[in-house]
Scaffold this motif. Structure first.
Motif, mmCIF file in Angstrom:
data_model
loop_
_atom_site.group_PDB
_atom_site.id
_atom_site.type_symbol
_atom_site.label_atom_id
_atom_site.label_comp_id
_atom_site.label_asym_id
_atom_site.label_seq_id
_atom_site.Cartn_x
_atom_site.Cartn_y
_atom_site.Cartn_z
ATOM 1 N N ASN A 1 15.853 -11.587 -35.850
ATOM 2 C CA ASN A 1 17.075 -11.112 -36.473
ATOM 3 C C ASN A 1 16.747 -10.189 -37.646
ATOM 4 O OD1 ASN A 1 19.777 -10.798 -36.985
ATOM 5 N ND2 ASN A 1 20.215 -12.970 -37.270
ATOM 6 N N SER A 2 17.782 -9.581 -38.181
ATOM 7 C CA SER A 2 17.659 -8.629 -39.287
ATOM 8 C C SER A 2 16.908 -9.213 -40.478
ATOM 9 C CB SER A 2 19.060 -8.195 -39.722
ATOM 10 O OG SER A 2 19.012 -7.312 -40.811
ATOM 11 N N MET A 3 16.038 -8.405 -41.079
ATOM 12 C CA MET A 3 15.275 -8.761 -42.281
ATOM 13 C C MET A 3 14.347 -9.953 -42.066
ATOM 14 S SD MET A 3 16.041 -6.405 -44.360
ATOM 15 C CE MET A 3 15.304 -7.015 -45.875
ATOM 16 N N SER A 4 13.873 -10.135 -40.833
ATOM 17 C CA SER A 4 12.902 -11.194 -40.533
ATOM 18 C C SER A 4 11.492 -10.629 -40.578
ATOM 19 C CB SER A 4 13.173 -11.802 -39.150
ATOM 20 O OG SER A 4 14.417 -12.450 -39.116
ATOM 21 N N HIS A 5 10.544 -11.485 -40.936
ATOM 22 C CA HIS A 5 9.133 -11.089 -41.015
ATOM 23 C C HIS A 5 8.309 -12.111 -40.242
ATOM 24 C CE1 HIS A 5 5.459 -9.358 -42.773
ATOM 25 N NE2 HIS A 5 5.031 -10.614 -42.814
ATOM 26 N N ILE A 6 7.452 -11.630 -39.346
ATOM 27 C CA ILE A 6 6.601 -12.524 -38.573
ATOM 28 C C ILE A 6 5.157 -12.063 -38.661
ATOM 29 C CG2 ILE A 6 6.775 -11.293 -36.357
ATOM 30 C CD1 ILE A 6 7.045 -14.121 -35.053
ATOM 31 N N LYS B 1 -0.404 -20.121 -33.021
ATOM 32 C CA LYS B 1 0.331 -20.291 -34.281
ATOM 33 C C LYS B 1 0.829 -18.949 -34.800
ATOM 34 C CE LYS B 1 -1.048 -23.237 -37.406
ATOM 35 N NZ LYS B 1 -1.827 -23.890 -38.499
ATOM 36 N N VAL B 2 2.106 -18.937 -35.225
ATOM 37 C CA VAL B 2 2.683 -17.758 -35.865
ATOM 38 C C VAL B 2 3.356 -18.205 -37.164
ATOM 39 C CG1 VAL B 2 3.071 -16.628 -33.648
ATOM 40 C CG2 VAL B 2 4.932 -17.943 -34.691
ATOM 41 N N GLU B 3 3.588 -17.267 -38.078
ATOM 42 C CA GLU B 3 4.263 -17.553 -39.341
ATOM 43 C C GLU B 3 5.551 -16.737 -39.391
ATOM 44 O OE1 GLU B 3 1.598 -16.780 -42.567
ATOM 45 O OE2 GLU B 3 -0.092 -17.744 -41.552
ATOM 46 N N LEU B 4 6.650 -17.400 -39.761
ATOM 47 C CA LEU B 4 7.960 -16.750 -39.737
ATOM 48 C C LEU B 4 8.690 -16.932 -41.054
ATOM 49 C CD1 LEU B 4 10.317 -15.362 -38.133
ATOM 50 C CD2 LEU B 4 11.095 -17.678 -37.572
ATOM 51 N N ASN B 5 9.265 -15.836 -41.542
ATOM 52 C CA ASN B 5 10.236 -15.878 -42.634
ATOM 53 C C ASN B 5 11.457 -15.101 -42.150
ATOM 54 O OD1 ASN B 5 11.684 -15.948 -45.030
ATOM 55 N ND2 ASN B 5 10.559 -14.243 -45.927
ATOM 56 N N GLY B 6 12.532 -15.812 -41.843
ATOM 57 C CA GLY B 6 13.703 -15.157 -41.296
ATOM 58 C C GLY B 6 14.276 -15.963 -40.151
ATOM 59 N N PHE C 1 14.323 -22.250 -28.415
ATOM 60 C CA PHE C 1 14.942 -22.758 -29.641
ATOM 61 C C PHE C 1 15.166 -21.617 -30.625
ATOM 62 C CE2 PHE C 1 10.407 -22.853 -30.014
ATOM 63 C CZ PHE C 1 10.120 -22.465 -31.314
ATOM 64 N N ASN C 2 16.048 -21.882 -31.589
ATOM 65 C CA ASN C 2 16.360 -20.904 -32.631
ATOM 66 C C ASN C 2 15.959 -21.471 -33.987
ATOM 67 O OD1 ASN C 2 18.117 -18.236 -33.001
ATOM 68 N ND2 ASN C 2 18.570 -19.574 -34.734
ATOM 69 N N ILE C 3 15.349 -20.606 -34.810
ATOM 70 C CA ILE C 3 14.965 -20.985 -36.168
ATOM 71 C C ILE C 3 15.617 -20.028 -37.148
ATOM 72 C CG2 ILE C 3 13.068 -21.091 -37.843
ATOM 73 C CD1 ILE C 3 11.216 -21.911 -35.625
ATOM 74 N N SER C 4 16.216 -20.582 -38.201
ATOM 75 C CA SER C 4 16.709 -19.767 -39.308
ATOM 76 C C SER C 4 16.040 -20.261 -40.581
ATOM 77 C CB SER C 4 18.233 -19.881 -39.431
ATOM 78 O OG SER C 4 18.695 -19.053 -40.489
ATOM 79 N N SER C 5 15.208 -19.421 -41.172
ATOM 80 C CA SER C 5 14.418 -19.824 -42.334
ATOM 81 C C SER C 5 14.210 -18.629 -43.259
ATOM 82 C CB SER C 5 13.071 -20.402 -41.886
ATOM 83 O OG SER C 5 12.264 -20.749 -42.994
ATOM 84 N N TYR C 6 15.280 -18.219 -43.925
ATOM 85 C CA TYR C 6 15.191 -17.144 -44.912
ATOM 86 C C TYR C 6 14.908 -17.750 -46.288
ATOM 87 C CZ TYR C 6 17.201 -13.763 -41.605
ATOM 88 O OH TYR C 6 17.424 -12.929 -40.527
ATOM 89 N N ASP C 7 14.094 -17.067 -47.082
ATOM 90 C CA ASP C 7 13.742 -17.571 -48.411
ATOM 91 C C ASP C 7 14.959 -17.803 -49.285
ATOM 92 O OD1 ASP C 7 11.046 -17.687 -47.914
ATOM 93 O OD2 ASP C 7 10.603 -15.722 -48.804
ATOM 94 N N GLU C 8 15.968 -16.923 -49.180
ATOM 95 C CA GLU C 8 17.121 -17.001 -50.071
ATOM 96 C C GLU C 8 18.144 -18.051 -49.661
ATOM 97 O OE1 GLU C 8 17.814 -13.426 -47.273
ATOM 98 O OE2 GLU C 8 16.150 -14.439 -48.301
#
Length: 218
Positions: free
Chosen positions: A57-62, A74-79, A109-116
């Motif tokens: 999704n928008s403004m996501s970083h992987i 293994k991957v790392e996700l922010n977003g 599956f869906n993940i939502s994990s934004y810092d803000e």
């Protein structure tokens, strides 16, 4: 001559097997990584070398290795991302978040994990997911479950028979809020449309909203 051939042929076969295997799996786990950031208002789909797909999704970083290791992927996700994980026995797929690790085999599956955002949410469509973190005991999820981790309290709750299909409607440009806090509403709209919200009265932050519409209707 026959003795030399008897030695060389097995070596050639072993070398060929190694090359074929290493083309799909990095036996020594490469340390080289790729990083992708999705611009505001856009979606992006990636496919990893194992066949796993993720729609971001928008403004996501992987961040992910160019080649997965032999024991795990293994991957790392922010977003936010919707994952369709290829099933590979004995090689779990792990999504590392800021507070939580999501471990799966063949799963959607869906993940939502934004810092803000105050919460991290994981909704499971199919397969089995195992959640782990420093502040709670490992939890197993089944299809139809939604896990919500609160960053402030450190608690992780699982809700059964959740509306898991709603969590990934963003892929179809459908905006949906279900009793969602104003803070999350503003963050979502800001990421999607690049706008900034100013609240003159902080008391309005206590309100929640329920809404479903298409982005194109806004």
């Amino acid at each position: 001559t026959f003795k030399i051939a008897a030695v060389l042929i097995p070596l050639v076969l072993i070398l060929g097997l190694y090359i074929n295997l290493n083309s799909r799996v990095d036996l020594f786990s490469s340390s080289e990584y790729e990083e992708v950031t999705v611009p505001q208002g856009e979606h992006l789909q990636l496919m990893f070398q194992d066949g796993t797909k993720v729609c971001l999704n928008s403004m996501s970083h992987i961040r992910y290795p160019k080649k997965f290791g032999l024991d795990e992927r293994k991957v790392e996700l922010n977003g936010e991302g919707y994952f369709e994980v290829a099933k590979l026995k004995d090689r779990p797929f792990i999504v590392k978040l800021s507070y939580v690790n999501v471990k799966v085999l063949g799963t959607t599956f869906n993940i939502s994990s934004y810092d803000e955002d105050p919460n991290i949410s994981v909704t499971l469509n199919s397969g089995i997911v195992k959640l782990s973190g420093y502040t709670f005991k490992p939890l197993n999820m089944n299809p139809g479950d939604k896990a919500v981790y609160n960053k402030e309290s450190g608690k992780c709750m699982i809700y059964h028979n959740a509306k898991v299909q709603q969590s990934s409607l963003w892929k179809q440009d459908i905006l949906i809020f279900d009793n969602t806090s104003l803070q999350v509403v503003m963050s979502t709209l800001s990421r999607r449309f690049g706008c900034e919200f100013i609240t003159a009265n902080s008391s309005v932050m206590k309100y929640s909203f329920t809404l479903q519409t298409r982005f194109t209707d806004l």
